[in-house]
Design an enzyme around this catalytic site. Structure first.
Site, PDB file in Angstrom:
ATOM      1  NE  ARG A  29      87.786 -36.422  60.257  1.00  0.00           N
ATOM      2  CZ  ARG A  29      87.514 -35.113  60.233  1.00  0.00           C
ATOM      3  NH1 ARG A  29      86.924 -34.565  59.180  1.00  0.00           N
ATOM      4  NH2 ARG A  29      87.824 -34.343  61.266  1.00  0.00           N
ATOM      5  CB  ALA A  30      90.864 -33.387  54.813  1.00  0.00           C
ATOM      6  CB  SER A  31      86.043 -31.402  56.669  1.00  0.00           C
ATOM      7  OG  SER A  31      86.357 -31.686  58.009  1.00  0.00           O
ATOM      8  CB  THR A  32      86.178 -29.674  52.144  1.00  0.00           C
ATOM      9  OG1 THR A  32      87.467 -29.037  52.244  1.00  0.00           O
ATOM     10  CG2 THR A  32      85.294 -29.183  53.278  1.00  0.00           C
ATOM     11  CD  GLN A  83      89.613 -28.988  55.111  1.00  0.00           C
ATOM     12  OE1 GLN A  83      89.122 -30.066  55.403  1.00  0.00           O
ATOM     13  NE2 GLN A  83      89.470 -27.924  55.875  1.00  0.00           N
TER      14      GLN A  83
END
Length: 201
Positions: A2-5, A8
């Site tokens: 997972r990445a937030s944005t 990323q």
């Protein structure tokens, strides 16, 4: 993973996870990744992963904060859901969780003891991840407030107009959000924003 944005790379950790699995004498059977906030339970790929799991499967993470930056209530909901499905969590940064990869070699007493220890450590790391999230949000808000107080300094985040136009065209063609998210490498939040804009037109 997972990445937030959108900026990323959610797949950044894939090599490290492959190496870890090989060192542990096992292999990854399926990959799931998403660009979503760990502070939200609106995580379609995470829940697709859990729906695909069978009892006894392992959810492998680089770090606990890839699974959660949730508040206490939401974290307990997610933890309860994972436990009810009989899925074990292994995080590369939590060495005590690695024994879950060899759970069949443990006796019942040792398995229960390790589950209890790992449950406590997972709760602690999830709490730390949440605190880190809240601290960063607070510092960001303070920085924005300071910039806004300085004339001409605050501009906000630049909008990727090309990507938003590509998303708009994909929505117009009736392509699914999942297809758009995967192929255009964007978050569901961005798709929702574009979709909302189309609804206003």
């Amino acid at each position: 993973m997972r990445a937030s944005t959108d900026e990323q790379d959610a797949q950044r950790a894939k090599g490290a996870l492959q190496t870890f699995a090989k060192e542990q004498g096992t292999k990854v059977h399926a990959w799931y990744w998403e660009n979503e906030s760990g502070a939200s339970l609106q995580r379609p790929e995470l829940f697709r992963l859990l729906d695909d799991c069978e009892r006894g499967d392992v959810l492998l993470l680089e770090q606990v904060d890839r699974l959660s930056r949730l508040n206490a209530e939401d974290w307990q909901k997610l933890r309860g859901d994972i436990a009810a499905r009989g899925v074990r969590i292994v995080a590369v940064d939590l060495a005590t969780s690695w024994v879950a990869l060899k759970a069949d070699e443990q006796g019942e007493f040792m398995a229960r003891m390790l589950d209890a220890i790992n449950g406590m450590l997972l709760d602690m790391l999830a709490a730390i991840a949440r605190k880190d999230f809240e601290d960063r949000r607070r510092r960001q808000a303070e920085g924005i407030a300071k910039a806004k107080a300085t004339p001409g300094k605050y501009r906000g985040r630049a909008v990727d107009t090309e990507k938003r136009e590509a998303i708009r065209k994909a929505l117009d063609k009736g392509l699914s959000w999942q297809w758009i998210q995967t192929n255009l490498e964007c978050s569901r939040a961005t798709i929702a924003s574009v979709s909302k804009g189309l609804a206003r037109q």
